[in-house]
Design a protein around this motif. Structure first.
Motif, mmCIF file in Angstrom:
data_model
loop_
_atom_site.group_PDB
_atom_site.id
_atom_site.type_symbol
_atom_site.label_atom_id
_atom_site.label_comp_id
_atom_site.label_asym_id
_atom_site.label_seq_id
_atom_site.Cartn_x
_atom_site.Cartn_y
_atom_site.Cartn_z
ATOM 1 N N ASN A 9 -3.972 81.881 79.648
ATOM 2 C CA ASN A 9 -2.924 82.011 78.638
ATOM 3 C C ASN A 9 -2.129 80.718 78.593
ATOM 4 O O ASN A 9 -1.671 80.227 79.626
ATOM 5 C CB ASN A 9 -2.018 83.197 78.936
ATOM 6 N N LYS A 11 0.911 78.527 76.433
ATOM 7 C CA LYS A 11 2.026 78.568 75.479
ATOM 8 C C LYS A 11 1.936 77.365 74.551
ATOM 9 O O LYS A 11 2.656 76.376 74.705
ATOM 10 C CB LYS A 11 3.358 78.608 76.222
ATOM 11 N N ALA A 12 1.024 77.461 73.598
ATOM 12 C CA ALA A 12 0.799 76.392 72.620
ATOM 13 C C ALA A 12 0.008 76.969 71.456
ATOM 14 O O ALA A 12 -0.625 78.018 71.582
ATOM 15 C CB ALA A 12 0.038 75.235 73.259
ATOM 16 N N LYS A 13 0.027 76.251 70.353
ATOM 17 C CA LYS A 13 -0.717 76.678 69.164
ATOM 18 C C LYS A 13 -2.222 76.648 69.434
ATOM 19 O O LYS A 13 -2.728 75.757 70.119
ATOM 20 C CB LYS A 13 -0.390 75.773 67.980
ATOM 21 N N GLU A 99 -4.441 83.762 69.238
ATOM 22 C CA GLU A 99 -3.027 83.447 69.414
ATOM 23 C C GLU A 99 -2.163 84.623 68.986
ATOM 24 O O GLU A 99 -2.387 85.212 67.927
ATOM 25 C CB GLU A 99 -2.653 82.211 68.592
ATOM 26 N N ASN A 101 2.106 85.365 68.981
ATOM 27 C CA ASN A 101 3.484 84.931 69.247
ATOM 28 C C ASN A 101 3.562 83.591 69.982
ATOM 29 O O ASN A 101 4.335 83.440 70.926
ATOM 30 C CB ASN A 101 4.248 85.998 70.027
ATOM 31 N N GLY A 102 2.779 82.623 69.557
ATOM 32 C CA GLY A 102 2.863 81.290 70.131
ATOM 33 C C GLY A 102 2.146 81.098 71.455
ATOM 34 O O GLY A 102 2.207 80.022 72.037
ATOM 35 N N THR A 103 1.460 82.122 71.938
ATOM 36 C CA THR A 103 0.670 81.996 73.163
ATOM 37 C C THR A 103 -0.804 82.150 72.810
ATOM 38 O O THR A 103 -1.215 83.134 72.202
ATOM 39 C CB THR A 103 1.071 83.049 74.215
ATOM 40 N N THR A 104 -1.576 81.150 73.204
ATOM 41 C CA THR A 104 -3.016 81.173 72.953
ATOM 42 C C THR A 104 -3.726 81.706 74.186
ATOM 43 O O THR A 104 -3.460 81.271 75.300
ATOM 44 C CB THR A 104 -3.533 79.762 72.620
ATOM 45 N N THR A 105 -4.616 82.641 73.963
ATOM 46 C CA THR A 105 -5.500 83.132 75.018
ATOM 47 C C THR A 105 -6.838 82.425 74.832
ATOM 48 O O THR A 105 -7.458 82.508 73.770
ATOM 49 C CB THR A 105 -5.673 84.654 74.945
ATOM 50 N N LYS A 144 -4.287 73.446 79.837
ATOM 51 C CA LYS A 144 -2.978 74.113 79.797
ATOM 52 C C LYS A 144 -1.847 73.113 80.006
ATOM 53 O O LYS A 144 -0.851 73.114 79.261
ATOM 54 C CB LYS A 144 -2.939 75.212 80.874
ATOM 55 N N GLU A 148 0.809 72.523 76.941
ATOM 56 C CA GLU A 148 2.161 73.036 77.096
ATOM 57 C C GLU A 148 3.216 71.935 77.207
ATOM 58 O O GLU A 148 4.402 72.223 77.292
ATOM 59 C CB GLU A 148 2.247 73.971 78.306
#
Length: 157
Positions: A9, A11-13, A99, A101-105, A144, A148
């Protein structure tokens, strides 16, 4: 056939994570400990559909060459690379991105076949699967870290 599945996970587009994941330059950074270099095909920038790259790296004290090709590509959701030549009998590495809410899996699915028949299967159990898992975890850690922070701009701009 061994399978490695990882979920990271970030926190980026999704578009940033997708592009970092297919960056030859970021791959070089994530594999500095194996002295990995792109020596043929696409050797820098972002790899695209039908492009290939040949890597030279030191694993288990031996320099090896491995050529992989992008065989599936749907930006920014998915791409896959498959070994064309190398030490393995075969491998396919799928990269999935979603993605919320702004978090990419980012999900990696790495299927491979070891060479040497029963000896290869023994190597998988004793050390190879862990070794490959650790390489992928390190690669994902670097993706990551860059995604991030503002460091992604060093690679993508």
């Amino acid at each position: 056939m061994p399978r490695i599945e990882l979920q990271t996970n970030i926190k980026a587009k999704k578009e940033i994570v997708f592009d970092l994941s297919r960056s030859i330059d970021l791959h070089k950074i994530s594999t500095e400990h194996t002295n990995e270099k792109a020596i043929a095909g696409k050797t820098s920038g972002l790899i695209e559909m039908h492009e290939s790259v040949t890597w030279r790296a030191k694993h288990f004290g031996i320099y090896q060459n491995l050529t992989s090709k992008i065989t599936a590509f749907e930006s920014p959701k998915y791409f896959a690379d498959e070994m064309q030549q190398g030490i393995f009998k075969a491998f396919k590495h799928e990269h999935h991105f979603s993605e919320i809410n702004g978090t990419t899996t980012m999900i990696d699915i790495f299927d491979y076949k070891s060479p040497l028949g029963i000896l290869g299967k023994l190597a998988d159990e004793l050390f190879l699967k862990k070794y490959m898992t650790d390489l992928l975890i390190e690669r994902n850690r670097i993706v990551k870290d860059f995604a991030e922070s503002e460091r992604w701009k060093e690679i993508l701009l």
